[in-house]
Design a protein around this motif. Sequence first.
Motif, PDB file in Angstrom:
ATOM      1  N   ARG B  53      11.489   6.905  -0.202  1.00 16.98           N
ATOM      2  CA  ARG B  53      10.208   7.582   0.064  1.00 16.98           C
ATOM      3  C   ARG B  53       9.100   7.075  -0.851  1.00 16.98           C
ATOM      4  O   ARG B  53       7.935   7.091  -0.484  1.00 16.98           O
ATOM      5  CB  ARG B  53      10.389   9.098  -0.078  1.00 16.98           C
ATOM      6  N   LEU B  56       7.996   3.903   0.750  1.00 19.18           N
ATOM      7  CA  LEU B  56       7.194   4.179   1.949  1.00 19.18           C
ATOM      8  C   LEU B  56       5.894   4.918   1.623  1.00 19.18           C
ATOM      9  O   LEU B  56       5.150   5.284   2.531  1.00 19.18           O
ATOM     10  CB  LEU B  56       8.014   5.006   2.942  1.00 19.18           C
ATOM     11  N   ASP B  57       5.664   5.166   0.340  1.00 22.01           N
ATOM     12  CA  ASP B  57       4.439   5.834  -0.113  1.00 22.01           C
ATOM     13  C   ASP B  57       4.356   7.291   0.349  1.00 22.01           C
ATOM     14  O   ASP B  57       3.273   7.870   0.449  1.00 22.01           O
ATOM     15  CB  ASP B  57       3.194   5.073   0.388  1.00 22.01           C
ATOM     16  N   ILE B  58       5.513   7.864   0.649  1.00 24.31           N
ATOM     17  CA  ILE B  58       5.519   9.292   0.984  1.00 24.31           C
ATOM     18  C   ILE B  58       5.423  10.069  -0.326  1.00 24.31           C
ATOM     19  O   ILE B  58       4.759  11.086  -0.414  1.00 24.31           O
ATOM     20  CB  ILE B  58       6.805   9.658   1.756  1.00 24.31           C
TER      21      ILE B  58
END
Lengths: 399, 329
Positions: B53, B56-58
Amino acid sequence: MKKIIRIATSEYLRRVSRRGFIVVLLLPLLIIAVIAVASYFSASATLSSEQGVVGYVDPSNALAHAVQPGNGVDITFRRFADEQAARTALTNKQIIAYFVLAPDFATSGKADLFYWQNQPGKTVTNKFNQFARSSLVDGRDAAIAQRLLNGTHFILRTPDGTRTFSDNDVFAIIFPIVVAILFIIALFGGAAYLLQAVVDEKENRTIEILITSVTPMQLMTGKITGLAAVGLTQIGIWLLGGFVALSAIRDHVDFLKNVSVDPAFIGLAVVLCVLQYLLYGAVMAGLGSIVIDARQGHSYSTPFTMVAMIPMFFFAVILFDPNGMLAIVLSLFPLTAPLTLLLRYGMTSIPLWQILVGIALLALSAASAMWLAGRIFRIGMLRYGQAVSISEIAASIRF
Amino acid sequence: MTASDMTTTICASHLAKSFGATRAVHDVSFEVHAGEVFGLLGPNGAGKTTIIRMILDIFKPDQGEISVLGGPMTEPKKEQIGYLPEERGLYKDLKVEECVLYLAELKGVTRRDARLRAERYFQQLDLTAYKSRKVNDLSKGMQQKVQVITTLIHNPRLVIIDEPFSGLDPVNTRLIQDILLKERQNGTSIVMSTHQMVQVEEMCDRIVLINKGDSVLYGPVDDIRHRYADNAVHVVVRGELPNLPGVLETKLKSSAYGIPPSELAGSAQGSSPDTTKGAEYMLRLPKDMTPQALLRTLANTPGLILESFELAIPTMDDIFVRVVSGERE
């Protein structure tokens, strides 16, 4: 923008193709159709009893100078020498009913109405009253006589001349109320769907895929816009159905003959609906992202629903005092503004500043709610089985 | 941009992330190169998903830096990344084709291209007959194949897959493996998180093993297996194996035909196995004894036919268990 449109389109198509949506959409249309058909047959039945020749027996010669109703009226009055002659004519269906005036009719105004099977409609009695009154204006100039017979017809005008209210235009009052009710039905249905959709995406982890393709803000905006489009479609189809039904029966129903819809009202309704959908959609999407499951989501959303319903709870107050303090406050408070303004529109001339301030505050709230929903969504979307706390929400706003 | 930047798809440097008092990731660094399958391994709760995450830059890392496709994550870059989460991320109430096209369009593929590519994948994965069915009506394995299509349909440069073979039978596992390896051949970087160590051995070029938020093992799979290899050999011999001078331990593994020791007739009765059929042994050697020396001894033993001789390299499964249970290199 392309992705927002794609998300909105997808949300829209998924929503409108659901069986539940189609049922909710068709139900009011069915009710409108049933009312229209019933009104048509009722009007036809009334019509048959409201046209033809009506007899009268006038032993005191009180109506000697009475004037027959003018052109465009399907009723004429024929005098009979005595009750027996009138009864014979009724039996032979030469007349649809007859009046027998009391000997002191000129002072008492008493008369008996005789009919065979179908009671004549109100038009017959109204026209007979007019016919009887016409004898009182005998000798006056015809135009003046007609004015006296017609009585006074009030038209209320606002000081700026932008709005008028006719004392016999009940439709102008009822129509905004009907639109307000349809609007609230569509709003709550759509908002509940959006809440469920966000919770579902969280639960089945679709959200993880989505946020690796779009930003939370794009996702929220697309979803909420799709919802607004669904709501407008719903109300649009209902109104269209209403107008089609109205066009079909208006010539047969006295009450609807002269109705017209104020375009300014339609414009105001569209603006209010869109903004309220955006605001409510943002609230529901934000709630959907922070709750554990749909059940918790529905319990969290209840207070917002109750607040939006306040104008309905105070409907009587708004009806009798449409410019009172409560009505004004509710017109300015974003969650209640659309419904209150729609309800008030038919009852009063709402000061322009109240409409503009109400819309401005609503637009500001909708934009803020959408921004906030995007922020909350970012922290809530990946929280499975655990609700987001108030302090976390506050932290996300500060971030 | 340097040549190294060109080939480095992910560069994670000293990543750390905590959730409240829970430290999920602590000082993890690794690189993923173009055209390789990179294993992101670790036991449950090790911090793998948090790392994914962050890639994914979440999530934003609390400390450290992460560079994806040559820099920080941007919205356009998301269209070059395919992500397959461990749990199915599909719209259950949509038809398979609709679902695939929608997710492809969100990745920037035009509807026309998405339809063409989807058609190819449906044929390749034997899903053509199911494309008009609702996702919910498919078996778990078929849903997984649909999920793989949504991960690859936009021709990503970086693919992140979490347990890609979950729910798949051996035939479909092989099919997906082939598709992923073809992607690697085309220069795509694949980050694979899995607990199936056999897949790691078969597919991964390099790995990082995360345990309790820390990076405990990092490098090429072959190097790691050799690093963890004991000084031991596996031999298959026909004839009776004598006592070999210097060998620390002689362990009968199975007959040459895969029969486990407990089922070998002789072994079951506590006597020597039937050596005429051949048997496999693991021979552990002292540090100062080379495999070559043992080979010479075996070759010179009269009556013994040496059928196979190989260094005993531990499986990734063995290494995983040893490392996670506390043993370091």
